[in-house]
Design a protein around this motif. Sequence first.
Motif, PDB file in Angstrom:
ATOM      1  N   VAL A 144       0.825  -1.212   0.000  1.00  0.00           N
ATOM      2  CA  VAL A 144       0.000   0.000   0.000  1.00  0.00           C
ATOM      3  C   VAL A 144       0.860   1.263   0.000  1.00  0.00           C
ATOM      4  N   THR A 145       2.094   1.143  -0.481  1.00  0.00           N
ATOM      5  CA  THR A 145       3.022   2.277  -0.487  1.00  0.00           C
ATOM      6  C   THR A 145       2.436   3.468  -1.237  1.00  0.00           C
ATOM      7  N   ARG A 146       1.664   3.225  -2.284  1.00  0.00           N
ATOM      8  CA  ARG A 146       1.024   4.337  -3.012  1.00  0.00           C
ATOM      9  C   ARG A 146       0.088   5.135  -2.108  1.00  0.00           C
ATOM     10  N   GLY A 147      -0.453   4.490  -1.094  1.00  0.00           N
ATOM     11  CA  GLY A 147      -1.336   5.159  -0.142  1.00  0.00           C
ATOM     12  C   GLY A 147      -0.621   5.531   1.139  1.00  0.00           C
ATOM     13  N   LYS A 148       0.672   5.843   1.025  1.00  0.00           N
ATOM     14  CA  LYS A 148       1.509   6.101   2.201  1.00  0.00           C
ATOM     15  C   LYS A 148       0.984   7.245   3.062  1.00  0.00           C
ATOM     16  N   LYS A 149       0.325   8.217   2.441  1.00  0.00           N
ATOM     17  CA  LYS A 149      -0.201   9.330   3.247  1.00  0.00           C
ATOM     18  C   LYS A 149      -1.306   8.860   4.191  1.00  0.00           C
ATOM     19  N   PHE A 150      -1.916   7.721   3.898  1.00  0.00           N
ATOM     20  CA  PHE A 150      -2.926   7.146   4.787  1.00  0.00           C
ATOM     21  C   PHE A 150      -2.335   6.094   5.726  1.00  0.00           C
ATOM     22  N   TYR A 151      -1.470   5.220   5.178  1.00  0.00           N
ATOM     23  CA  TYR A 151      -0.976   4.068   5.929  1.00  0.00           C
ATOM     24  C   TYR A 151       0.431   4.254   6.499  1.00  0.00           C
ATOM     25  N   GLY A 152       1.153   5.251   6.007  1.00  0.00           N
ATOM     26  CA  GLY A 152       2.520   5.467   6.469  1.00  0.00           C
ATOM     27  C   GLY A 152       2.571   6.191   7.798  1.00  0.00           C
ATOM     28  N   PRO A 153       3.792   6.416   8.315  1.00  0.00           N
ATOM     29  CA  PRO A 153       3.954   7.115   9.603  1.00  0.00           C
ATOM     30  C   PRO A 153       3.224   8.454   9.602  1.00  0.00           C
ATOM     31  N   GLY A 154       2.430   8.674  10.644  1.00  0.00           N
ATOM     32  CA  GLY A 154       1.672   9.914  10.764  1.00  0.00           C
ATOM     33  C   GLY A 154       0.334   9.900  10.060  1.00  0.00           C
ATOM     34  N   MET A 183     -11.574  -7.108  -1.346  1.00  0.00           N
ATOM     35  CA  MET A 183     -11.795  -6.780  -2.760  1.00  0.00           C
ATOM     36  C   MET A 183     -11.309  -5.373  -3.076  1.00  0.00           C
ATOM     37  N   GLN A 184     -11.559  -4.430  -2.169  1.00  0.00           N
ATOM     38  CA  GLN A 184     -11.108  -3.060  -2.400  1.00  0.00           C
ATOM     39  C   GLN A 184      -9.587  -2.968  -2.442  1.00  0.00           C
ATOM     40  N   PHE A 185      -8.924  -3.663  -1.527  1.00  0.00           N
ATOM     41  CA  PHE A 185      -7.462  -3.666  -1.530  1.00  0.00           C
ATOM     42  C   PHE A 185      -6.938  -4.337  -2.799  1.00  0.00           C
ATOM     43  N   THR A 186      -7.577  -5.420  -3.237  1.00  0.00           N
ATOM     44  CA  THR A 186      -7.157  -6.135  -4.445  1.00  0.00           C
ATOM     45  C   THR A 186      -7.245  -5.231  -5.669  1.00  0.00           C
ATOM     46  N   GLU A 187      -8.309  -4.425  -5.747  1.00  0.00           N
ATOM     47  CA  GLU A 187      -8.492  -3.528  -6.893  1.00  0.00           C
ATOM     48  C   GLU A 187      -7.516  -2.358  -6.873  1.00  0.00           C
ATOM     49  N   LYS A 188      -7.160  -1.896  -5.690  1.00  0.00           N
ATOM     50  CA  LYS A 188      -6.375  -0.666  -5.582  1.00  0.00           C
ATOM     51  C   LYS A 188      -4.875  -0.869  -5.440  1.00  0.00           C
ATOM     52  N   TYR A 189      -4.459  -1.957  -4.797  1.00  0.00           N
ATOM     53  CA  TYR A 189      -3.041  -2.142  -4.472  1.00  0.00           C
ATOM     54  C   TYR A 189      -2.497  -3.458  -5.033  1.00  0.00           C
ATOM     55  N   ASP A 190      -1.167  -3.562  -5.055  1.00  0.00           N
ATOM     56  CA  ASP A 190      -0.507  -4.766  -5.561  1.00  0.00           C
ATOM     57  C   ASP A 190      -0.534  -5.868  -4.506  1.00  0.00           C
TER      58      ASP A 190
END
Length: 199
Positions: free
Chosen positions: A106-116, A162-169
Amino acid sequence: MAVSQGAIMAEDGKETLPTSEESLLSSLFTEIFTSPLNLFLLGVCALLIYKIFRPSDGIGAASGPVEPPVPKMKRQDMTLEQLKQYDGSGEHGRVCVAVNGKIFDVTRGKKFYGPGGPYAAFAGRDATRALATFSVNDVKEEYDDLSDLSSMQMDSVREWEMQFTEKYDYIGKFLKAGEQPTEYSDEEDAKDTKTKKDD
């Protein structure tokens, strides 16, 4: 029968004059849309509304610096200990999350899942229970078999999957301690990349 200008044809076929409200609205409408200043102001308002509601494409000075794209991770299965390395704080900056036995990059969504980020508690962890219970803090520190979740919660988990499968690797399986990882070939990685591009 000719109808005079400004007259309205009534239902019974008789010609009637507009009421004062209709006349007022008509003249107001004509005045607003024929004045050059009003047309200019209307155009400015439309432009501002467009800029406010248009989808962000990441172009422009306000978007900040653009990070280079992160290369695709190799396919691999991970235990919780291995997954914890991908919480976004390492030198590689990668963030992976497990959902329903699958690991996603989910690195592409780092602003949501990353530090902070608002979902930083999911980074490098199994987020399944937290997604099922709608509680960000409901993340376990050990492998969670999810056997106590209700059928409604499991339905919610499958929707999240399913949402994670569609959006992330998809990276690989989330392993229990002692479970053996699958050996993935380069052909499988190439096939996954091609499938993502075709979608």
